[in-house]
Design an enzyme around this catalytic site. Structure first.
Site, PDB file in Angstrom:
ATOM      1  N   HIS A 165     -33.520  23.210 -25.007  1.00 54.03           N
ATOM      2  CA  HIS A 165     -32.419  24.187 -24.340  1.00 54.03           C
ATOM      3  C   HIS A 165     -32.748  24.267 -22.938  1.00 54.03           C
ATOM      4  O   HIS A 165     -33.825  23.339 -22.777  1.00 54.03           O
ATOM      5  CB  HIS A 165     -32.560  26.356 -24.835  1.00 54.03           C
ATOM      6  CG  HIS A 165     -34.070  26.024 -24.614  1.00 54.03           C
ATOM      7  ND1 HIS A 165     -34.812  26.510 -25.159  1.00 54.03           N
ATOM      8  CD2 HIS A 165     -33.957  27.308 -23.947  1.00 54.03           C
ATOM      9  CE1 HIS A 165     -36.278  27.754 -25.409  1.00 54.03           C
ATOM     10  NE2 HIS A 165     -35.724  28.045 -24.137  1.00 54.03           N
ATOM     11  N   VAL A 166     -32.001  24.247 -22.043  1.00 52.88           N
ATOM     12  CA  VAL A 166     -31.906  24.750 -20.911  1.00 52.88           C
ATOM     13  C   VAL A 166     -32.552  25.671 -20.124  1.00 52.88           C
ATOM     14  O   VAL A 166     -32.863  26.547 -20.683  1.00 52.88           O
ATOM     15  CB  VAL A 166     -30.570  24.408 -20.338  1.00 52.88           C
ATOM     16  CG1 VAL A 166     -30.198  23.052 -20.335  1.00 52.88           C
ATOM     17  CG2 VAL A 166     -29.745  25.296 -19.911  1.00 52.88           C
TER      18      VAL A 166
END
Length: 229
Positions: free
Chosen positions: A134-135
């Site tokens: 994920h970011v």
């Protein structure tokens, strides 16, 4: 695209004068509607994230009625993929991004860039050969519905996991809603701590069996959300 210059300034936590300057000098995404500037929240968040520009907490607020699917619905939309190639973190994530069922026009190169940037500051592996890339900051893309994509890698790769185990399974969440992203992440994290769902994933079971286990997991959680067939 209902956001005005004042709204964009509030979301990006800068002055309106700065917004006009960024349009002219930094490529801030903007649209002209009846000779007036209008902005898209998803485009503003993507732009600011790519440039590591801090934003107001209001950027992540979502309407209370924002659509949040069940985990099974999101998995069905995102797909379950087997024998995905990759010899290291970078190549594996590239292959995952390439097969994500995203609408035409979504910037896959940017998505890959921010996924890799997040891995560079700390592994997203959660143990037992599973990772949830994920970011670093929440991000939305121009997608029509939240999806969760499950990818079984063709071979194990080093993901710098805390337990030292190589990774063979990746879950990727893409959502137009921060609330939906967090809800799906919470459901997924719960299921991967120990459940029939985890058993089916560990076995690399058939798509039908994994989706069935995901539906059972959804119904066992508070709210008991069922998949809409």
């Amino acid at each position: 695209m209902r956001l005005r210059v004042r709204d964009a300034a509030e979301l990006l936590d800068v002055s309106e004068k700065t917004i006009y300057r960024w349009i002219a000098t930094k490529g801030l995404p903007v649209h002209r509607v009846n000779e007036q500037y209008r902005f898209n929240r998803a485009e503003l968040l993507e732009w600011s994230s790519s440039r590591q520009i801090p934003v107001s907490s209001r950027m992540y607020e979502e309407p209370e009625d924002a659509y949040i699917p069940s985990l099974a619905e999101a998995l069905r939309a995102g797909g379950i993929h087997y024998r995905v190639g990759g010899t290291d973190c970078s190549s594996a994530l590239k292959n995952v991004v390439d097969i994500l069922p995203l609408p035409e026009g979504v910037n896959r190169a940017f998505l890959l860039e921010v996924l890799l940037a997040r891995e560079s500051i700390g592994s997203t592996a959660i143990g037992n050969g599973i990772a949830i890339p994920h970011v670093r900051n929440p991000i939305t893309l121009n997608v029509t519905q939240p999806i969760v994509s499950l990818s079984f890698l063709a071979g194990e790769i080093d993901f710098n996991a805390l337990d030292g185990m190589p990774v063979h399974t990746l879950f990727t969440i893409v959502s137009p809603s921060i609330r939906a992203h967090l809800s799906l992440l919470a459901r997924l994290s719960h299921g991967l701590r120990g459940s029939t769902f985890l058993d089916r994933v560990t076995e690399k079971a058939s798509r039908e069996d994994i989706l069935k286990a995901a539906s059972q997991l959804d119904q066992s959680l508070p709210g008991g959300k069922k998949e809409n067939m």
